[in-house]
Design a protein around this motif. Structure first.
Motif, PDB file in Angstrom:
ATOM      1  N   PRO A 198      35.796  25.821  50.384  1.00 28.19           N
ATOM      2  CA  PRO A 198      35.752  24.354  50.454  1.00 28.19           C
ATOM      3  C   PRO A 198      36.748  23.690  49.500  1.00 28.19           C
ATOM      4  O   PRO A 198      37.292  22.641  49.836  1.00 28.19           O
ATOM      5  CB  PRO A 198      34.316  24.026  50.032  1.00 28.19           C
ATOM      6  CG  PRO A 198      33.538  25.256  50.208  1.00 28.19           C
ATOM      7  CD  PRO A 198      34.488  26.408  50.097  1.00 28.19           C
ATOM      8  N   TYR A 199      37.007  24.280  48.339  1.00 32.47           N
ATOM      9  CA  TYR A 199      37.880  23.576  47.402  1.00 32.47           C
ATOM     10  C   TYR A 199      39.327  23.549  47.866  1.00 32.47           C
ATOM     11  O   TYR A 199      40.104  22.714  47.408  1.00 32.47           O
ATOM     12  CB  TYR A 199      37.775  24.104  45.968  1.00 32.47           C
ATOM     13  CG  TYR A 199      37.966  25.588  45.779  1.00 32.47           C
ATOM     14  CD1 TYR A 199      36.878  26.430  45.597  1.00 32.47           C
ATOM     15  CD2 TYR A 199      39.234  26.138  45.760  1.00 32.47           C
ATOM     16  CE1 TYR A 199      37.040  27.772  45.396  1.00 32.47           C
ATOM     17  CE2 TYR A 199      39.407  27.493  45.561  1.00 32.47           C
ATOM     18  CZ  TYR A 199      38.304  28.302  45.376  1.00 32.47           C
ATOM     19  OH  TYR A 199      38.496  29.645  45.185  1.00 32.47           O
TER      20      TYR A 199
ATOM     21  N   GLU B 181      40.036  23.161  51.196  1.00 30.39           N
ATOM     22  CA  GLU B 181      39.985  22.061  52.157  1.00 30.39           C
ATOM     23  C   GLU B 181      39.972  20.721  51.427  1.00 30.39           C
ATOM     24  O   GLU B 181      40.655  19.768  51.813  1.00 30.39           O
ATOM     25  CB  GLU B 181      38.745  22.176  53.043  1.00 30.39           C
ATOM     26  CG  GLU B 181      38.809  21.190  54.195  1.00 30.39           C
ATOM     27  CD  GLU B 181      37.592  21.232  55.096  1.00 30.39           C
ATOM     28  OE1 GLU B 181      36.484  21.486  54.596  1.00 30.39           O
ATOM     29  OE2 GLU B 181      37.757  20.997  56.294  1.00 30.39           O
ATOM     30  N   MET B 182      39.197  20.701  50.320  1.00 28.81           N
ATOM     31  CA  MET B 182      39.166  19.488  49.511  1.00 28.81           C
ATOM     32  C   MET B 182      40.578  19.142  49.023  1.00 28.81           C
ATOM     33  O   MET B 182      41.003  17.989  49.083  1.00 28.81           O
ATOM     34  CB  MET B 182      38.211  19.710  48.322  1.00 28.81           C
ATOM     35  CG  MET B 182      38.217  18.631  47.269  1.00 28.81           C
ATOM     36  SD  MET B 182      39.443  19.023  45.992  1.00 28.81           S
ATOM     37  CE  MET B 182      39.256  17.642  44.902  1.00 28.81           C
TER      38      MET B 182
ATOM     39  N   SER C 199      43.402  19.795  50.425  1.00 30.42           N
ATOM     40  CA  SER C 199      44.139  19.217  51.552  1.00 30.42           C
ATOM     41  C   SER C 199      43.684  17.791  51.819  1.00 30.42           C
ATOM     42  O   SER C 199      44.484  16.890  52.037  1.00 30.42           O
ATOM     43  CB  SER C 199      43.907  20.016  52.825  1.00 30.42           C
ATOM     44  OG  SER C 199      44.554  21.229  52.759  1.00 30.42           O
ATOM     45  N   ALA C 200      42.356  17.606  51.803  1.00 30.65           N
ATOM     46  CA  ALA C 200      41.804  16.305  52.150  1.00 30.65           C
ATOM     47  C   ALA C 200      42.165  15.248  51.108  1.00 30.65           C
ATOM     48  O   ALA C 200      42.177  14.071  51.399  1.00 30.65           O
ATOM     49  CB  ALA C 200      40.290  16.397  52.288  1.00 30.65           C
ATOM     50  N   TYR C 201      42.452  15.688  49.886  1.00 32.04           N
ATOM     51  CA  TYR C 201      42.801  14.736  48.835  1.00 32.04           C
ATOM     52  C   TYR C 201      44.303  14.637  48.637  1.00 32.04           C
ATOM     53  O   TYR C 201      44.772  14.133  47.617  1.00 32.04           O
ATOM     54  CB  TYR C 201      42.099  15.096  47.515  1.00 32.04           C
ATOM     55  CG  TYR C 201      40.651  14.652  47.521  1.00 32.04           C
ATOM     56  CD1 TYR C 201      39.725  15.293  48.340  1.00 32.04           C
ATOM     57  CD2 TYR C 201      40.218  13.582  46.758  1.00 32.04           C
ATOM     58  CE1 TYR C 201      38.412  14.875  48.389  1.00 32.04           C
ATOM     59  CE2 TYR C 201      38.907  13.163  46.796  1.00 32.04           C
ATOM     60  CZ  TYR C 201      38.002  13.819  47.617  1.00 32.04           C
ATOM     61  OH  TYR C 201      36.705  13.395  47.661  1.00 32.04           O
ATOM     62  N   GLY C 202      45.040  15.165  49.584  1.00 34.86           N
ATOM     63  CA  GLY C 202      46.477  14.930  49.578  1.00 34.86           C
ATOM     64  C   GLY C 202      47.285  15.818  48.655  1.00 34.86           C
ATOM     65  O   GLY C 202      48.425  15.510  48.357  1.00 34.86           O
ATOM     66  N   PHE C 203      46.707  16.952  48.182  1.00 36.45           N
ATOM     67  CA  PHE C 203      47.527  17.876  47.394  1.00 36.45           C
ATOM     68  C   PHE C 203      48.603  18.430  48.328  1.00 36.45           C
ATOM     69  O   PHE C 203      48.333  18.728  49.487  1.00 36.45           O
ATOM     70  CB  PHE C 203      46.696  19.060  46.875  1.00 36.45           C
ATOM     71  CG  PHE C 203      45.601  18.699  45.895  1.00 36.45           C
ATOM     72  CD1 PHE C 203      45.114  17.411  45.798  1.00 36.45           C
ATOM     73  CD2 PHE C 203      45.051  19.677  45.073  1.00 36.45           C
ATOM     74  CE1 PHE C 203      44.101  17.087  44.904  1.00 36.45           C
ATOM     75  CE2 PHE C 203      44.043  19.370  44.174  1.00 36.45           C
ATOM     76  CZ  PHE C 203      43.565  18.079  44.094  1.00 36.45           C
ATOM     77  N   ARG C 204      49.816  18.577  47.823  1.00 33.48           N
ATOM     78  CA  ARG C 204      50.892  19.093  48.668  1.00 33.48           C
ATOM     79  C   ARG C 204      50.626  20.563  49.017  1.00 33.48           C
ATOM     80  O   ARG C 204      50.172  21.312  48.152  1.00 33.48           O
ATOM     81  CB  ARG C 204      52.230  18.972  47.951  1.00 33.48           C
ATOM     82  CG  ARG C 204      52.583  17.563  47.555  1.00 33.48           C
ATOM     83  CD  ARG C 204      53.222  16.791  48.697  1.00 33.48           C
ATOM     84  NE  ARG C 204      53.355  15.371  48.391  1.00 33.48           N
ATOM     85  CZ  ARG C 204      52.392  14.460  48.573  1.00 33.48           C
ATOM     86  NH1 ARG C 204      51.217  14.813  49.052  1.00 33.48           N
ATOM     87  NH2 ARG C 204      52.604  13.195  48.287  1.00 33.48           N
TER      88      ARG C 204
ATOM     89  N   ARG D  86      51.839  22.955  46.496  1.00 26.31           N
ATOM     90  CA  ARG D  86      51.052  22.999  45.265  1.00 26.31           C
ATOM     91  C   ARG D  86      49.786  23.828  45.473  1.00 26.31           C
ATOM     92  O   ARG D  86      49.327  24.530  44.583  1.00 26.31           O
ATOM     93  CB  ARG D  86      50.648  21.575  44.837  1.00 26.31           C
ATOM     94  CG  ARG D  86      51.802  20.737  44.362  1.00 26.31           C
ATOM     95  CD  ARG D  86      52.175  21.077  42.963  1.00 26.31           C
ATOM     96  NE  ARG D  86      51.241  20.515  41.985  1.00 26.31           N
ATOM     97  CZ  ARG D  86      51.299  20.801  40.689  1.00 26.31           C
ATOM     98  NH1 ARG D  86      52.213  21.649  40.252  1.00 26.31           N
ATOM     99  NH2 ARG D  86      50.454  20.264  39.855  1.00 26.31           N
TER     100      ARG D  86
ATOM    101  N   TYR E  53      46.615  25.936  43.444  1.00 28.64           N
ATOM    102  CA  TYR E  53      45.169  25.748  43.617  1.00 28.64           C
ATOM    103  C   TYR E  53      44.523  26.848  44.438  1.00 28.64           C
ATOM    104  O   TYR E  53      43.331  27.112  44.282  1.00 28.64           O
ATOM    105  CB  TYR E  53      44.900  24.360  44.197  1.00 28.64           C
ATOM    106  CG  TYR E  53      45.253  23.301  43.187  1.00 28.64           C
ATOM    107  CD1 TYR E  53      44.375  23.001  42.154  1.00 28.64           C
ATOM    108  CD2 TYR E  53      46.496  22.676  43.203  1.00 28.64           C
ATOM    109  CE1 TYR E  53      44.712  22.084  41.182  1.00 28.64           C
ATOM    110  CE2 TYR E  53      46.847  21.756  42.229  1.00 28.64           C
ATOM    111  CZ  TYR E  53      45.947  21.456  41.226  1.00 28.64           C
ATOM    112  OH  TYR E  53      46.288  20.569  40.251  1.00 28.64           O
ATOM    113  N   ALA E  54      45.262  27.503  45.310  1.00 26.74           N
ATOM    114  CA  ALA E  54      44.712  28.671  45.997  1.00 26.74           C
ATOM    115  C   ALA E  54      45.175  29.940  45.288  1.00 26.74           C
ATOM    116  O   ALA E  54      44.484  30.945  45.290  1.00 26.74           O
ATOM    117  CB  ALA E  54      45.145  28.696  47.459  1.00 26.74           C
TER     118      ALA E  54
END
Lengths: 340, 296
Positions: A233-234, A236-237, A239-244, A247, A252-253
């Motif tokens: 989920p984090y 997807e989060m 992506s949903a919060y506009g992280f490039r 990045r 983050y992954a």
């Protein structure tokens, strides 16, 4: 440095090392063949053999021999090699840096190539770059390092002679004064840049041959761990919060996926120390791994025990290092340790 | 004066699958969310409510297994095929709140770094100091007692309710036009869930942010939404104001849903004419109203 975290691990490593020393001490002595006879050759008389056996306490009971070994070890003496006829410590000091240098450069190649390859594969999963990456990884894993050695020698030493295929330096290059035993460092310390270039030139083929399996292993691990993390989920989060996407892939992954990868990487590095002997053999590399195999064939007791202990110690140090690194990048482990 | 809706979905069809094996998930969904409006999308698990929301954000279209047709108008763009236009709007024009706040935050980074990243999706050149200042202000607004300390924590060090507040603060930090809340706080206990929902609703209202609430909990919907869409097996079966819906549900499915709300005096759950999905032939939905989803 978090000593509360590190000290118990060092303690456990020391206990393991003592166990290993007993085990290898016993194993070396139950192998068939009389080491004194092998060392002196078929022409030696029975008296000569008997003298050597007495000199090395070979007729005493195993615990007595081990006690002698421990007493010598406490003086920093690992005994004498019957093969080179020098103190084992001298041999190790000569051969170990060559292997360490080879393995370190291999590990750098492995990480620098393997991690991005796996991360790219995961990012483009199911598409062309992924298939290509996985093919490369598979080829790396399923071909033994010495076969890679021979292939690399043929291609880059024979068909396109751009790399030397043997040794650590050219005959014409002066051996740098020994400081660390790492030619890459020693040549730099002596300010001889052309010698540094020569040492690097000699390192590239064997280090690549040794690294290829690890590259495949690393890429596959990174890929599967990344894919697992991409489903979290984090991510997807993010992506949903506009992280490039870039990045996410590199940060983050990548970080959560790197934690399990790092553990295996550490073991892989340590295993390279032992596995290096085939590559060392193919490239005429004067390293500890090749030395270890030669002394085992010659039943050179002190040298066997010494070499195995050094490689085991390297394994254990690597393990502690990985634990510490994992605790640094994984806040959950670090923080739970601090609490207890 | 009637303004154009923030989000308009028209005749949205969705199928998943590759290499000729497709399963149809949505069969012509239409809905709209007006500026500042609170709209709920209600349905059971697997009805297609979450995928509708994710399609609206362009989150699913990157996969080649996603086949979406129809129209999703948001913020002056067409988003049904996804793409960079909608991606650029995520985090600042449209934001999302997730079911389980703790697992929706990255476990290996502190809140601070993630919050900076959120703020930078709207303003890439924001300085660290300014980002932190805004993050602290945003956290204070959702009643987090010590914002600086929360920023220096990892998600697993905070409680679920705290993480939910952090998510709300992140979601609203860039003052989005639309906030999609996908079963927010279902993983939390009911009191905390109710608190954070109220907080989210109030903040959205003061900012004029429209909210699309996705839920299967009719109690929550009744408290929260102005209008309700009921979705069942990929089809919109009912659309009404919340008042109308609860007073006089028209569709049998909605009636069944409403009578499924546990009552203290009631005799438990009513029997729905259902049977378990057939696992031998996956993707075929059990008999209910309408035709079963076709398997191509």
């Amino acid at each position: 440095m978090n000593w509360k975290f590190t000290l118990p691990r060092i303690g456990a490593a020391l206990i393991a090392l003592i166990g290993i020393s007993m085990l290898i001490f016993a194993i070396a002595r139950v192998m068939p063949g009389d080491p004194a006879r092998i060392a002196l050759g078929p022409n030696a008389t029975e008296e000569q053999v008997a003298t050597l056996r007495a000199e090395r306490h070979l007729d005493a009971a195993l615990p007595v021999q081990y006690w002698e070994f421990v007493k010598a070890l406490s003086r920093g003496d690992l005994g004498r090699s019957l093969y080179t006829n020098r103190p084992v410590t001298t041999d190790i000091a000569q051969f170990l840096p060559a292997t360490l240098e080879l393995v370190l450069v291999s590990v750098i190649i492995m990480v620098v190539v393997g991690l991005p390859l796996g991360a790219l594969s995961a990012h483009f999963r199911g598409r062309f770059p992924d298939h290509l990456g996985r093919l490369i990884a598979l080829l790396g894993i399923c071909t033994p390092a010495f076969v890679w050695g021979v292939i690399l020698q043929l291609v880059f030493g024979y068909f396109y002679p751009i790399f030397p295929i043997e040794g650590r330096l050219l005959e014409s290059t002066p051996v740098p004064p020994t400081v660390t035993g790492f030619y890459l460092i020693d040549t730099l310390l002596s300010g001889n840049l052309s010698a540094f270039g020569d040492a690097l030139h000699h390192l590239i083929l064997p280090a690549t041959a040794l690294a290829l399996a690890g590259i495949g292993q690393t890429a596959r691990l990174t890929r599967s761990n990344m894919i697992e993390v991409y489903a979290k989920p984090y991510v997807e989060m993010a992506s949903a919060y506009g992280f490039r996407p870039w990045r996410i892939a590199t940060r983050y992954a990548f970080r959560p996926a790197f934690i399990p990868t790092l553990t295996i990487l550490g073991l892989e590095c340590a295993a390279m120390l032992g596995n290096a002997f085939l590559v060392e053999k193919v490239f005429g590399w004067p390293g500890i791994s090749r030395y270890g195999v030669e002394v085992i064939i010659r039943k050179d007791l002190d040298a066997i025990v010494g070499t195995v202990l050094i490689i085991a110690a390297a394994f254990l140090i690597m393990n502690i290092l990985v634990d510490v690194l994992v605790s640094i990048i994984n806040p959950r482990i670090r923080l739970s340790q601090r609490k207890s | 004066m009637t303004r154009e809706p923030v989000l308009t979905i028209r005749d949205l069809h969705l199928a998943f699958g590759r290499w000729g094996r497709k399963s149809n998930v949505l069969h012509g969904i239409s809905l709209h969310v007006g500026a500042g409006e609170k709209v709920a999308l209600v349905g059971e698990s697997g009805s297609g409510k979450s995928v509708t929301a994710r399609l609206a954000m362009g989150l699913l279209q990157e996969s080649r297994a996603t086949h979406a047709t129809g129209s999703i108008r948001f913020d002056g763009i067409e988003a049904v095929k996804g793409g960079p236009e909608i991606a650029r709007r995520r985090g600042n024009r449209v934001a999302m709140i997730f079911q389980d706040p703790t697992s929706a935050l990255n476990p290996t980074f502190k809140i601070r770094g993630q919050f900076r990243e959120v703020l930078r999706s709207a303003e890439p050149r924001l300085s660290d100091a300014e980002a932190d200042r805004r993050a602290e202000a945003a956290l204070a607004e959702v009643s987090i007692p010590d914002p600086a300390r929360a920023l220096d924590s990892y998600a697993f060090q905070l409680s679920g309710g705290m993480n939910q507040r952090v998510m709300i603060a992140m979601a609203l930090a860039n003052r989005p036009e639309l906030l999609i809340a996908d079963e927010p706080g279902t993983a939390l206990d009911v009191t905390v869930q109710a608190q954070t929902l109220k907080l989210m609703g109030d903040l959205a209202a003061t900012r004029g942010t429209a909210v699309l609430l996705i839920s299967h909990n009719l109690g929550v919907v009744r408290e929260f939404a102005d209008r309700v869409y009921v979705i069942y097996r990929g089809r919109m079966v009912e659309h009404a104001t919340t008042k109308q819906l609860f007073a006089a549900p028209r569709h049998p499915y909605t009636q069944a849903l409403l009578s499924a709300i546990p009552k203290i005096s009631g005799g438990g759950l009513p029997d729905l004419p259902e049977r378990s999905p057939d696992f031998e032939r996956p993707l075929i939905v059990h008999e209910g109203c309408g035709e079963p989803a076709e398997v191509v």
